[in-house]
Design a protein around this motif. Sequence first.
Motif, mmCIF file in Angstrom:
data_model
loop_
_atom_site.group_PDB
_atom_site.id
_atom_site.type_symbol
_atom_site.label_atom_id
_atom_site.label_comp_id
_atom_site.label_asym_id
_atom_site.label_seq_id
_atom_site.Cartn_x
_atom_site.Cartn_y
_atom_site.Cartn_z
ATOM 1 N N GLY A 1 -3.677 -4.465 -0.293
ATOM 2 C CA GLY A 1 -2.899 -3.247 -0.083
ATOM 3 C C GLY A 1 -3.640 -2.174 -1.034
ATOM 4 N N SER A 2 -4.267 -2.556 -2.061
ATOM 5 C CA SER A 2 -4.892 -1.537 -3.037
ATOM 6 C C SER A 2 -6.225 -0.969 -2.330
ATOM 7 C CB SER A 2 -5.515 -2.409 -4.155
ATOM 8 O OG SER A 2 -4.359 -2.822 -5.404
ATOM 9 N N ALA A 3 -6.886 -1.942 -1.398
ATOM 10 C CA ALA A 3 -7.980 -1.342 -0.686
ATOM 11 C C ALA A 3 -7.462 -0.390 0.321
ATOM 12 C CB ALA A 3 -8.659 -2.674 -0.081
ATOM 13 N N ILE A 4 -6.337 -0.584 0.844
ATOM 14 C CA ILE A 4 -5.945 0.297 1.859
ATOM 15 C C ILE A 4 -5.678 1.851 1.275
ATOM 16 C CG2 ILE A 4 -4.060 0.853 3.372
ATOM 17 C CD1 ILE A 4 -3.453 -2.233 3.963
ATOM 18 N N VAL A 5 -5.171 1.616 0.373
ATOM 19 C CA VAL A 5 -4.703 2.731 -0.555
ATOM 20 C C VAL A 5 -6.044 3.583 -0.856
ATOM 21 C CG1 VAL A 5 -3.799 3.752 -2.742
ATOM 22 C CG2 VAL A 5 -2.459 2.223 -1.578
ATOM 23 N N VAL A 6 -7.076 2.968 -1.385
ATOM 24 C CA VAL A 6 -8.344 3.531 -1.910
ATOM 25 C C VAL A 6 -9.031 4.083 -0.639
ATOM 26 C CG1 VAL A 6 -10.633 3.326 -2.992
ATOM 27 C CG2 VAL A 6 -8.581 2.138 -3.817
ATOM 28 N N THR A 7 -9.079 3.507 0.336
ATOM 29 C CA THR A 7 -9.882 3.882 1.698
ATOM 30 C C THR A 7 -8.967 4.811 2.313
ATOM 31 O OG1 THR A 7 -8.552 2.020 2.983
ATOM 32 C CG2 THR A 7 -10.996 1.679 2.330
ATOM 33 N N ARG A 8 -7.628 5.098 2.097
ATOM 34 C CA ARG A 8 -6.992 6.145 2.517
ATOM 35 C C ARG A 8 -7.162 7.545 1.893
ATOM 36 N NH1 ARG A 8 -1.456 3.955 3.452
ATOM 37 N NH2 ARG A 8 -1.019 4.477 1.303
ATOM 38 N N ARG A 9 -7.300 7.349 0.547
ATOM 39 C CA ARG A 9 -7.773 8.300 -0.243
ATOM 40 C C ARG A 9 -9.304 8.880 -0.065
ATOM 41 N NH1 ARG A 9 -5.187 10.525 -4.800
ATOM 42 N NH2 ARG A 9 -6.369 12.447 -5.441
ATOM 43 N N ALA B 1 0.810 -1.274 -0.025
ATOM 44 C CA ALA B 1 -0.041 -0.112 0.093
ATOM 45 C C ALA B 1 0.905 1.428 -0.072
ATOM 46 C CB ALA B 1 -0.887 -0.134 1.106
ATOM 47 N N GLY B 2 1.981 1.274 0.794
ATOM 48 C CA GLY B 2 2.814 2.424 0.749
ATOM 49 C C GLY B 2 3.341 2.519 -0.640
ATOM 50 N N LEU B 3 4.048 1.643 -1.171
ATOM 51 C CA LEU B 3 4.680 1.555 -2.634
ATOM 52 C C LEU B 3 3.512 2.117 -3.415
ATOM 53 C CD1 LEU B 3 7.000 1.073 -4.203
ATOM 54 C CD2 LEU B 3 6.262 -1.262 -4.530
ATOM 55 N N LEU B 4 2.344 1.632 -3.586
ATOM 56 C CA LEU B 4 1.378 1.922 -4.538
ATOM 57 C C LEU B 4 0.892 3.597 -4.227
ATOM 58 C CD1 LEU B 4 -0.307 0.679 -6.607
ATOM 59 C CD2 LEU B 4 -2.001 0.076 -4.989
ATOM 60 N N GLY B 5 0.791 3.854 -2.829
ATOM 61 C CA GLY B 5 0.321 5.280 -2.934
ATOM 62 C C GLY B 5 1.508 6.323 -3.159
ATOM 63 N N TRP B 6 2.932 5.721 -3.235
ATOM 64 C CA TRP B 6 3.996 6.587 -3.600
ATOM 65 C C TRP B 6 3.979 6.705 -5.218
ATOM 66 C CZ3 TRP B 6 8.389 4.903 -6.767
ATOM 67 C CH2 TRP B 6 9.159 5.903 -6.795
ATOM 68 N N VAL B 7 3.609 5.463 -5.936
ATOM 69 C CA VAL B 7 3.279 5.523 -7.116
ATOM 70 C C VAL B 7 2.176 6.332 -7.913
ATOM 71 C CG1 VAL B 7 3.254 4.174 -9.397
ATOM 72 C CG2 VAL B 7 4.885 3.325 -7.508
ATOM 73 N N LEU B 8 1.060 6.173 -7.409
ATOM 74 C CA LEU B 8 -0.149 6.741 -7.814
ATOM 75 C C LEU B 8 -0.532 8.038 -7.468
ATOM 76 C CD1 LEU B 8 -2.472 3.597 -7.728
ATOM 77 C CD2 LEU B 8 -1.176 4.418 -9.724
ATOM 78 N N MET B 9 -0.153 8.325 -6.323
ATOM 79 C CA MET B 9 -0.624 9.550 -5.385
ATOM 80 C C MET B 9 0.656 10.185 -4.836
ATOM 81 S SD MET B 9 -4.005 8.257 -3.585
ATOM 82 C CE MET B 9 -3.245 7.044 -2.492
ATOM 83 N N ARG B 10 1.858 9.888 -5.382
ATOM 84 C CA ARG B 10 3.094 10.556 -4.728
ATOM 85 C C ARG B 10 3.080 11.053 -3.408
ATOM 86 N NH1 ARG B 10 5.626 8.639 -8.255
ATOM 87 N NH2 ARG B 10 6.122 9.664 -10.229
#
Length: 303
Positions: A174-182, A120-129
Amino acid sequence: MPSSTTIVTNAAAHTHRRAGALLVAAAAVIWSTGGLLGRMVETEAATKLFLRSGFAFLALLIYVAIRHRGKVIKAFRDLGWAGIIVACCFATASSCFIFALDYTTVANILFIQAAAPVFAGLLGWVLMREPVSLRAWICMAVVLAGIGIMMIDSLDGGGLIGNLLSIVMMMGFGSAIVVTRRHREIRMAPATCLGTFIAACVAFPMADTSMLSAQDVGIMALFGAGQMALGLVLFTAGTRLLPAAEAGLISNLETVLAPLWVWLAFAERPSDYALIGGALVLGTLIIHTLLDLRQERAVPPAI
């Protein structure tokens, strides 16, 4: 000298925090029985997925109806596209978990699943900087190395499919974590309920319940309504009362206990590579979470 109001407020906060810790711990213990319950019924993975998801859907639907005071349709409508994405991520992850049980050990699955926050941390960095600290980068590197070690003994074909399914499961969570964080407005109970419905619908054409006994169906009901749905309800309630880092730390109980249950019941022992890689993954995540928790507590309260 602290006032009586401050003392009462601090006591109430401590009580809430302790209640939250107990709720999250209970959820982790309940979730840890997933591998055990999955091993107790001998049938095709699609049948397990259909029954587990179906019973979880019914239990969560009742919970959503109670929680939203009968406004079930509105609860699902309010999910929006972000909530639907979370539901699909959850459906993918839970499906991969059931199918992975046919190919690898519970320990492998849970150790890889534990890396979901790192992905999730890596995906958040890639997609949302989203900013990533040096410590987080080191944590990611060590966790990836641990997963690599776990994959070594499956390169000859044994367990490889299960490990790959576990990685897809981890990526789903991990993807679900990123979406819910956004999109913090997403309600997890309706989203998860929708996810179980999607998984049940996908599995239904492949499922065959004709050879199952009443005991098998009872175990699957416990697997869905108890292990999945009740665990989610307790975890959701607990995280409202705890800092995120503390909830994440306590939830690691699932990763520790799940392999223990199947070892005691079925003598299922993970390989040496899995134990080394899993210890590296889990140990790194625990240390990283403890440092996050220490950092949270070091922040002075707003005045």
